[in-house]
Design a protein around this motif. Structure first.
Motif, mmCIF file in Angstrom:
data_model
loop_
_atom_site.group_PDB
_atom_site.id
_atom_site.type_symbol
_atom_site.label_atom_id
_atom_site.label_comp_id
_atom_site.label_asym_id
_atom_site.label_seq_id
_atom_site.Cartn_x
_atom_site.Cartn_y
_atom_site.Cartn_z
ATOM 1 N N PRO A 1 12.723 -20.586 0.844
ATOM 2 C CA PRO A 1 13.704 -21.259 0.998
ATOM 3 C C PRO A 1 14.939 -20.514 1.791
ATOM 4 N N PHE A 2 14.340 -19.299 2.347
ATOM 5 C CA PHE A 2 15.485 -18.532 2.910
ATOM 6 C C PHE A 2 15.512 -18.560 4.472
ATOM 7 N N SER A 3 14.752 -19.265 5.098
ATOM 8 C CA SER A 3 14.566 -19.254 6.246
ATOM 9 C C SER A 3 16.113 -19.256 7.049
ATOM 10 N N PHE A 4 17.003 -19.841 6.516
ATOM 11 C CA PHE A 4 18.305 -19.890 6.995
ATOM 12 C C PHE A 4 19.051 -18.616 7.162
ATOM 13 N N VAL A 728 18.915 -12.324 -11.946
ATOM 14 C CA VAL A 728 19.953 -13.423 -12.058
ATOM 15 C C VAL A 728 19.467 -14.327 -13.198
ATOM 16 N N VAL A 729 20.578 -14.651 -14.201
ATOM 17 C CA VAL A 729 20.156 -15.558 -15.223
ATOM 18 C C VAL A 729 21.124 -16.767 -15.112
ATOM 19 N N LYS A 730 20.557 -17.803 -15.992
ATOM 20 C CA LYS A 730 21.543 -19.012 -16.132
ATOM 21 C C LYS A 730 22.790 -18.912 -16.956
ATOM 22 N N LEU A 731 23.743 -19.530 -16.520
ATOM 23 C CA LEU A 731 25.193 -19.285 -16.974
ATOM 24 C C LEU A 731 25.215 -19.803 -18.433
ATOM 25 N N GLU A 732 24.554 -20.970 -18.888
ATOM 26 C CA GLU A 732 24.987 -21.475 -20.127
ATOM 27 C C GLU A 732 23.716 -21.106 -21.020
ATOM 28 N N GLY A 733 24.053 -20.840 -22.266
ATOM 29 C CA GLY A 733 22.698 -21.022 -23.375
ATOM 30 C C GLY A 733 21.913 -19.561 -23.153
ATOM 31 N N THR A 734 20.728 -19.745 -23.717
ATOM 32 C CA THR A 734 19.772 -18.610 -23.408
ATOM 33 C C THR A 734 19.763 -18.186 -22.105
ATOM 34 N N PRO A 735 19.947 -16.499 -21.984
ATOM 35 C CA PRO A 735 19.718 -16.221 -20.365
ATOM 36 C C PRO A 735 18.491 -16.207 -19.790
ATOM 37 N N TYR A 736 17.837 -17.449 -19.533
ATOM 38 C CA TYR A 736 16.593 -17.547 -18.747
ATOM 39 C C TYR A 736 16.633 -16.917 -17.480
ATOM 40 N N LEU A 737 15.730 -16.391 -16.651
ATOM 41 C CA LEU A 737 15.786 -16.205 -15.499
ATOM 42 C C LEU A 737 16.131 -17.447 -14.626
ATOM 43 N N CYS A 738 16.827 -17.132 -13.381
ATOM 44 C CA CYS A 738 16.968 -18.164 -12.441
ATOM 45 C C CYS A 738 15.761 -18.347 -11.533
ATOM 46 N N LYS A 739 15.735 -19.619 -10.881
ATOM 47 C CA LYS A 739 14.772 -19.800 -9.812
ATOM 48 C C LYS A 739 15.301 -19.129 -8.509
ATOM 49 N N THR A 740 14.373 -18.970 -7.599
ATOM 50 C CA THR A 740 14.775 -18.272 -6.282
ATOM 51 C C THR A 740 15.957 -18.985 -5.702
ATOM 52 N N ASP A 741 15.904 -20.402 -5.663
ATOM 53 C CA ASP A 741 16.996 -21.195 -4.940
ATOM 54 C C ASP A 741 18.130 -21.653 -6.006
ATOM 55 N N GLU A 742 18.244 -20.859 -6.993
ATOM 56 C CA GLU A 742 19.384 -21.419 -7.890
ATOM 57 C C GLU A 742 20.258 -20.021 -8.209
ATOM 58 N N VAL A 743 21.733 -20.549 -8.145
ATOM 59 C CA VAL A 743 22.779 -19.778 -8.558
ATOM 60 C C VAL A 743 22.840 -19.317 -9.763
ATOM 61 N N GLY A 744 23.052 -18.139 -10.036
ATOM 62 C CA GLY A 744 23.300 -17.529 -11.698
ATOM 63 C C GLY A 744 24.163 -16.346 -11.641
ATOM 64 N N GLU A 745 24.145 -16.112 -12.953
ATOM 65 C CA GLU A 745 25.048 -14.998 -13.038
ATOM 66 C C GLU A 745 24.242 -13.600 -12.900
ATOM 67 N N ILE A 746 24.720 -12.694 -12.040
ATOM 68 C CA ILE A 746 24.087 -11.393 -11.818
ATOM 69 C C ILE A 746 24.272 -10.438 -13.298
ATOM 70 N N PHE A 793 23.083 -14.974 -5.852
ATOM 71 C CA PHE A 793 21.618 -15.115 -5.896
ATOM 72 C C PHE A 793 21.028 -14.026 -5.111
ATOM 73 N N ILE A 794 19.724 -13.788 -5.210
ATOM 74 C CA ILE A 794 19.229 -12.553 -4.180
ATOM 75 C C ILE A 794 18.413 -13.132 -3.073
ATOM 76 N N GLY A 795 18.780 -12.775 -1.833
ATOM 77 C CA GLY A 795 18.407 -13.204 -0.637
ATOM 78 C C GLY A 795 17.109 -12.393 -0.100
ATOM 79 N N PRO A 796 16.757 -12.675 1.125
ATOM 80 C CA PRO A 796 15.724 -11.797 1.860
ATOM 81 C C PRO A 796 16.012 -10.521 1.796
ATOM 82 N N ASP A 797 15.049 -9.551 2.081
ATOM 83 C CA ASP A 797 15.335 -8.070 1.944
ATOM 84 C C ASP A 797 16.212 -7.701 0.698
ATOM 85 N N ASN A 798 15.754 -8.410 -0.362
ATOM 86 C CA ASN A 798 16.499 -7.990 -1.532
ATOM 87 C C ASN A 798 17.980 -7.862 -1.535
#
Length: 1545
Positions: A1-4, A728-746, A793-798
């Motif tokens: 999802p980071f071609s942009f 990067v984890v989800k904002l609410e509830g259990t701190p699950y890891l986010c997907k690559t195209d999802e905004v979360g808390e670092i 989120f974490i983009g290309p080149d980390n």
């Protein structure tokens, strides 16, 4: 999802763009603007009247007009506040302009304001208020001209006005009236306020009167949010009560009498505009609702099926490069300091500058070491408290140093570390009530701080108490202040060495952090973390020994402390510290210092880059070629990118290399999170992302493709810190890891993060010990992580990208919005002529279970009302368009009144607190609850009614009895022959005059408490005979004629018994008027003649001089059913209604009262009531004649000059029974609250009172009766003596407590069920509970039943319905002048539709219920209590539910202490709330939001109009009831002179 994510091209921008940046915008002066506008409009002026309203903003004026507007005039443009470049992005500005152009200029009703409120002086106008900007510690400067982004904007100052003139508004059918004389402002008579947003609403008067405010059309229903159907407001007829209930007449009350042109006044046309704007459908169409039978559930926002969802794979933990082991690592920071202090004592450590930019002092490493040692020694050995050392290792010490003194701060900081004390740096308190200072005090208290270190100069400037000591600040612990200038310190002996153990997990220092809610917490940083942070920064920034760093940041915390005080010492660097005050005076100072000291690194915020851009013109000699790193500390703010780009653009020609700019991200908890590295340190090329705002609001990363308007461009903040792991984890509830195209808390796991919030274990665990897990639930790492509060989120080149902060997050429905983004949109709305740029706060408040966005801005003193209102409406449209979210409240405050954060900027949480407490004092408010509150419960659909028969059967099956009750039987109570004898009061009086001639019946008191007149039986009889004779002779009256009695309260006693024609009446039909001399004079005076034509009056007889004549024969009425008197009263709906009382009813009434109160000749009762109508008249004039008891009469008017009159009289005459009205009770409660002691001294004793009854025709006012009882308990008033009576027009006395029978009971009902016409009993104190008190006991001979309002069937016990009454003293009908008596026949002769269909009942028009209690009544059976809920006529039908005004008013009065009284009514289905302000006029606007909030929260209603008026404006009748309909007519006819009227959108 980071071609942009494309690498940034490094070549300079095309010349045209750099030109645009370096030219000032043509900012023409007002005069030039007027001239230019006149020229542009000249050819359109004649057309305007007939112009086609479909022309929209897109149809701009063609060709030449645009060019003229954009030609720069070479004249001295007046300095405007610069656009705050941090929030500036050309793309964004264009987007906002384009979005606004899409809107038709809607005509929104502008709030109206009393002139005196307009004059708001800004507080301390001499400080330029725009020295700071939107986020906590930002600022901006004035400069001539302005950066222009597109040529189009330069004529935008003209544009909105043009749009306004050229289009009419599509909703109104009128021509625009803005065609004022060219060159002038659009003129509108001050009486008709010009409405910005479209044409002024003056010319509408004639038209709108016929089109919109058609008196007979059904008003549109805007309350349900369903656009299609509109239903009738409950119609009322201009007489006593509406048509047979449930039938819809089509007249709106009382307007039948107004002529059309009166109706089209300001208020009505504004309300019409409001309706027109509200008719637009709401943004989210309301989905399916859930309605449980009893609970009104708020609508649950259903997720939109089309909303974007994250589709990427799960992210993993990102590991930073390892900390290099090659270099010999110092054992600790203090060891390093000792090494430099002893081996390199001459090497410079820190240079301090004054406000002119001169270097005032350079601290060397030798000096830093020796002075820190001295301080450590002094702290540990020289401070004592009762021979104990004041401090022991590990204690916390406050550091209070101004931003201009980095040297002393550094000495203090290292001195504390050497003494093993924990420094807590805080801001210098400037006043005793700084914004947020109380929370800082809380932090100091919880850290156990008892000593504060400061400098001599700073200590002198602190606020002092009378003793000369430093003042105690609000909420702070007691502190001792130690000045640490050299002369105050002791030199340590040669052999003294500090014992500092600075390597382990012990706390090194505490950094304060202010959270979103405003609470201040301390983040503890251990020695180990401190060291790790310095090593990681050294490695990431490639710091080398003896480098020079220019620091513009606050050195007490955050990056300024980490780089400029700690890491610098580790690398023996030279820091040049540029204070905030110098930056304000000379924004280029930091660049000059970089150039002068050849600094290799600089530490700035985007604000500093922006300021220097504005000031750089003509500075050709600066060079930035020495910089290898320009660290942008707030790179995590998504809006910093525009400053970076613009700065590079300008300074590339001055030697600035593109790769030098290094944004970084940090947080108080995790310290530095990520930083961009220059390529020579191995950093990848920088990247930008253009993200869709809509996607971000759902927490999803989407490249913006179709919607070029709402995008957010963000830059990377580089790579993760060395030695750190990030996920990067989800904002609410259990701190699950986010997907690559999802905004979360670092989240960061590293040895260099903070360790805890000091003393707060719970939230520490949450933040510093998070364990992120994979979708499967297994921990991702063996060590816990720290949450940073940064969203990204974490983009290309980390590379790490940050799109916002948790603190600025506002969640409305399911979407998340960032405060900074909303600020940026507001700032992009041009023209910015009337709000200070950068003085804008955006936050959310929770109202009705959802976050609502509030925007507060400072208004320029020179902005006109129209301008500000126009700006506000455009901001609303822009935010709506770009963010697809409604703003709940937009407030403008006078310049310089928002609370400031220590380094300029706005103290957001304090602003929010003031907003919620109602102490913000805005000068303009626009609330939009209609558009943004979309989670109201579903409007109630009326179910088909259950038929009356099924209702009875249902009750029988359920074992419930039918609700009916009655007083004691009259037959058992007394012999019928006495009753027959006492059938006519004239006979009774004659009989009493013969048997007990000298028995006094009446005593009238004056204000001093002395008896002014008495009447014995014989006196009364004689005077009555004289009056009768006079009426026959002088008045030439015949039997059955009406006589009007016009008396001041108090003159009545002697005359009210003229036996032949004893009547009070509508003057129109009276053949004669009886009155006193004084009143006669008044009636014949000039003033009266102006109001009433004296010739139309009937004969006036003065009862003061009547010849002593006896009447030939006393008239005997032929039957008891002959009319005895007419009782006229103004109902609460504002209608004058007379009821007919026959002789039989009159004596029956007296008999019931006599039996209930056990009245006989030896009794005395005290009466403090108006004697004109209802029960007051009966008690004052009739009962004494019937029962023979003495009535002590206290005219309520006299209480105004002597409040304690009534209570003193009760005490003096030892009255067992007393009657008063609510207004009397309120006067006593308010006026005697503090004087019970004084009254006791005067011998007032109320223990004689058995029962004190409030005569009322409304729901008992429990709060008032209870506070009265509590207050006068001290004077012996028995706790259970106070009760209320209940009567109405059809029967003036239905319930009355009397002397026997059980005490009145109180029940609690659920207010929500009540709205659905149901009674649901709940426990005291449960949510939504409403206390209802029984209205006294039902009188003897009275029967009561509860009937369904629609079907007229009987209802069961505890069911809400209309109270019907049957009794011998019911009135026999209305007496109306208009001859509509047949209309209301069913009020007096109603029959049930089922069950007992024979009895004839009178309908009271009041809702209530009967409930059988466990108590026993006087006759031995179980007692039935009658609870009155309220008058049917008064109820408001809103959203399909029935509301009682008093419930809404009670909530509103609780909302703020300045609200003295409140009344509500509806107009065209809008709820109008009128509030009396008991306070300063400038506090008026604080109430608008509070009133709207409380009504939403407690009643699920959106307020349409809030009207703020002076105390005493709400009309009240003699019983103390609010006359809401009079108020409404006054409001619509513009007669209230309100302080402020707010139309909620």
């Amino acid at each position: 999802p980071f071609s942009f994510l494309t690498p940034i091209p490094w070549q300079p921008l095309p010349a045209s763009d750099s030109m645009a940046v370096s030219f000032p915008e043509c900012d023409i002066t007002q005069k030039g603007y007027e001239k230019k506008r006149a020229k542009l409009l000249a050819r359109y002026i004649p057309l305007i009247q007939g112009i086609d309203p479909s022309l929209q903003a897109e149809h701009r004026i063609p060709g030449p007009s645009q060019t003229t507007a954009a030609v720069p005039k070479q004249q001295k443009s007046r300095p405007t506040t610069s656009r705050d470049e941090r929030f500036r992005s050309d793309v964004h500005t264009e987007a906002v302009q384009a979005a606004l152009a899409k809107y038709k200029e809607r005509k929104m009703p502008m709030p109206s304001k009393r002139r005196s409120v307009l004059v708001h002086s800004s507080v301390e106008t001499y400080t330029p208020p725009d020295t700071s900007s939107a986020s906590e510690d930002e600022g901006s400067l004035r400069r001539p001209g302005r950066l222009t982004s597109t040529p189009l904007q330069s004529h935008s100052s003209v544009e909105p006005w043009l749009d306004r003139v050229i289009q009419g508004s599509s909703t109104s059918s009128s021509a625009s009236s803005t065609s004022s004389h060219p060159g002038g402002r659009p003129t509108a008579a001050p009486s008709a306020a010009a409405t910005p947003g479209a044409a002024a609403a003056t010319a509408l008067a004639g038209l709108e009167a016929h089109t919109h405010i058609d008196l007979h059309s059904a008003p549109p229903d805007v309350t349900t949010g369903l656009v299609e159907h509109s239903y009738f407001e409950r119609p009322q007829v201009a007489s006593v009560r509406s048509v047979p209930r449930g039938c819809s007449g089509s007249m709106l009350e009382t307007h039948a009498s107004l002529s059309p042109c009166e109706t089209a006044d300001r208020v009505s046309s504004k309300i019409q505009q409001l309706l027109n704007t509200l008719k637009r459908p709401k943004r989210p169409p309301l989905k399916e609702f859930f309605v449980d039978d009893f609970e009104e559930l708020l609508e649950v926002q259903q997720p939109d099926p089309n909303q974007p969802k994250p589709e990427g794979s799960e992210t993993s933990v990102l590991r930073g490069e390892p900390l290099t082991a090659g270099v010999p690592r110092p054992p600790s920071l203090l060891a390093t300091l000792q090494r430099w202090g002893t081996t390199q004592p001459k090497s410079p450590c820190l240079t301090a500058l004054d406000t002119t930019g001169k270097a005032t002092y350079t601290l060397t490493y030798g000096k830093l070491w020796s002075r820190s040692l001295k301080l450590a020694y002094t702290l540990l050995n020289k401070l004592t408290n009762k021979n104990e050392p004041l401090l022991k290792p590990g204690d916390r010490v406050a550091l209070v140093f101004p931003n201009s003194d980095p040297v002393m701060f550094m000495v203090a900081f290292y001195g504390c570390l050497l003494a093993e004390l924990v420094p807590v740096p805080i801001e210098v308190p400037l006043t005793r009530k700084d914004a947020g200072s109380q929370q800082v005090g809380f932090l100091l208290g919880s850290c156990g701080v008892s000593l504060a270190l400061t400098t001599d100069a700073c200590q002198k400037g602190l606020p002092k108490a009378q003793t000369g000591e430093v003042a105690a600040f609000k909420g702070w612990p007691p502190l001792s202040w130690l000045v640490i200038d050299g002369k105050h310190l002791a030199k340590p002996p040669k052999d003294w060495h500090p014992l500092a153990q600075d390597t382990g997990t012990g706390t090194a220092y505490i950094e304060y952090k202010t959270s979103k809610e405003g609470s201040t917490v301390g983040v503890t940083v251990s020695h180990a973390s401190l060291l790790a942070q310095c090593r990681a920064l050294t490695q990431a920034c490639g710091y080398s020994e003896a480098e020079t760093l220019t620091n513009v940041l606050d050195f007490k915390r955050d990056a300024g402390l980490w780089h400029g005080v700690l890491t610098s010492v580790m690398n023996r660097m030279h820091v040049v510290s540029v204070p905030y005050a110098l930056m304000k005076a000379n924004p280029l100072s930091w660049i000059q210092k970089v150039c002068f000291y050849k600094a290799r690194a600089a530490l700035v915020k985007s604000r500093d880059m922006h300021w220097s851009l504005l000031a750089q013109r003509g500075q050709r000699d600066v060079s930035l070629s020495s910089l290898r790193m320009l660290i942008v500390a707030d790179g995590a703010n998504p809006w910093s990118i525009s400053s970076c780009d613009a700065f590079l653009n300008v300074f590339q020609s001055r030697g600035l290399r593109p790769e030098v700019i290094c944004p970084c991200a940090s947080s108080p908890e995790a310290l530095t999170v990520a930083i961009r590295r220059p390529p020579d340190l191995g950093g990848p090329p920088p990247r930008k992302a253009v993200l869709s705002m809509n996607g971000l609001s759902y927490g999803v990363i989407r490249v913006d493709t179709e919607e070029k308007l709402s995008v957010l461009t963000v830059q990377d903040v580089g790579q993760v810190m060395p030695g750190a792991n990030v996920c990067v984890v989800k904002l609410e509830g259990t701190p699950y890891l986010c997907k690559t195209d999802e905004v979360g808390e670092i989240c960061v796991s590293s040895s260099a993060t903070g360790t805890a919030y000091y003393g707060l274990l719970g939230i520490t665990k949450n933040v510093f010990e998070t364990v992120p897990v994979t979708a499967g639930g297994s921990p991702v790492f063996d060590r816990p992580f720290t949450r940073t509060g940064l969203l990204g989120f974490i983009g290309p080149d980390n590379l790490v990208f940050i799109v916002g902060k948790l603190d600025g997050l506002m969640v409305t429905g399911v979407r998340r919005h960032n405060a900074d983004d909303v600020v940026a949109t507001a700032l992009a709305v041009e023209p910015m002529k009337f709000v200070y740029r950068g003085r804008i706060a955006v936050f959310s408040v929770t109202v009705l279970h959802d976050d609502r966005i509030v925007l507060v801005a400072e208004q320029r003193p020179d902005a006109s009302e129209e301008d500000s209102f126009q700006w506000m409406s455009r901001v609303l449209q822009a935010i709506d368009s770009i963010h697809q979210v409604g703003v709940y409240c937009l407030a403008l405050v006078p310049a310089n009144t928002l609370p400031k954060a220590p380094l300029g900027g706005i103290h957001i949480s304090e602003t929010k607190q003031r907003f919620q407490e109602g102490t913000l004092h805005p000068c303009n408010v626009l609330m939009c609850p209609h558009t943004c509150v979309t989670n109201l419960p579903k409007p109630r659909q009326k179910q088909p009614e259950v038929g009356p028969a099924s209702m009875i059967v249902g009750n029988l099956v359920a074992g419930k009895r039918i609700a009916q009750a009655s007083g004691r039987e009259l037959a058992h109570l007394e012999d019928s022959d006495q009753a027959r004898k006492f059938l006519f009061l004239a006979d009774v009086l004659q009989w009493r005059a013969h048997t007990t001639p000298d028995h006094p019946l009446f005593l009238l008191l004056n204000a001093k408490g002395t008896v002014t007149s008495t009447a014995t039986c014989v006196q009364l009889h004689k005077r009555a005979e004289r009056v009768a004779a006079a009426l026959m002779e002088k008045g030439r009256l015949s039997v059955g004629d009406h006589v009007a009695l016009v008396y001041p309260p108090g003159g009545l006693t002697a005359t009210l018994c003229c036996p032949p024609f004893w009547a009070a009446g509508g003057v129109s039909k009276s053949a004669c008027v009886l009155t006193t001399q004084a009143v006669t004079r008044l009636l014949r005076s000039k003033e009266a003649a102006a109001a009433v034509d004296i010739r139309t009056w009937p004969t006036i007889l003065d009862t003061d001089d009547i010849p002593k004549k006896k009447v030939a024969s006393i008239f005997r009425p032929p039957s008891p059913d002959v009319l005895a008197y007419l009782d006229f009263s103004v109902s609460t709906t504002g209608i004058l209604a007379g009821v007919k009382m026959s002789h039989a009813a009159t004596s029956a009434l007296c008999r019931s009262i006599k039996l209930q109160c056990e009245l006989y000749p030896s009794r005395q009762i005290a009466i403090c009531l108006d004697p004109y109508c209802g029960l007051g008249f009966a008690l004052w004039c009739l009962c004494s004649v019937y029962s023979g008891h003495q009535s002590v009469l206290v005219p309520p008017l006299e209480l105004e000059s002597n409040v304690s009159l009534w209570l003193s009289a009760v005490s003096q005459y030892k009255a067992r029974v007393t009657f008063c009205s609510y207004s009397v009770m309120e006067m006593c409660t308010k006026g005697l609250g503090a004087q019970t002691g004084v009254l006791r001294m005067k011998g007032v004793n109320l223990s004689c009172v058995r029962t004190c009854m409030v005569v009322a025709e409304e729901r008992p006012r429990i709060a008032l009766t209870q506070s009265f009882s509590k207050l006068f308990k001290d004077l012996g008033l028995p706790a259970r003596a106070v009760s209320t009576t209940f009567g109405c027009r059809v029967n003036v006395a239905i319930c009355l407590q009397g002397t026997a029978g059980p005490d009145p009971t109180t029940v609690y009902v659920d207010m929500r069920a009540l709205r659905h016409d149901r009674v649901r009993l709940v426990e005291r104190g449960s949510p939504h509970s409403l206390p209802l008190m029984e209205s006294g006991k039902i009188l003897p001979g009275v029967k009561v039943i509860i009937a369904h309002t629609e079907t007229k069937g009987p209802l069961g016990d505890s069911h809400l319905g209309e109270i019907w009454v049957s009794s011998p003293h019911n009135a026999t009908g209305y007496y109306t002048v208009y001859g509509e008596e047949a209309l209301h026949a069913d009020h007096f002769s109603a029959r049930l539709s089922f069950g007992d269909t024979q009895t004839i009942w009178a309908r009271t028009g009041y809702l209530g219920f009967l409930r059988r209690t466990e108590l026993t009544d006087a006759s031995g059976g179980r007692h039935d209590a009658l609870y009155v809920v309220g008058s049917l006529d008064e109820t408001l039908e809103l959203r399909g539910m029935r509301y009682h005004p008093i419930d809404i008013e009670t909530s509103v009065i609780r909302a703020h202490r300045s609200i003295a009284e409140c009344a509500v009514f509806t107009w065209t289905n809008l709820l109008v709330v009128v509030v009396e302000l008991d306070g300063l006029e400038q506090d008026a606007l604080d109430l608008v939001a509070l009133v709207t909030n409380v009504v939403l929260e407690e009643h699920y209603l959106v307020v349409g109009v809030v009207v703020i008026v002076d105390p005493g404006v709400i009309p009240i009748n003699s019983r103390g009831e609010k006359q809401r309909m009079h108020l409404r007519d006054g409001f619509l006819a513009d007669q209230l002179d309100p302080i402020y009227v707010a139309y909620n959108m």
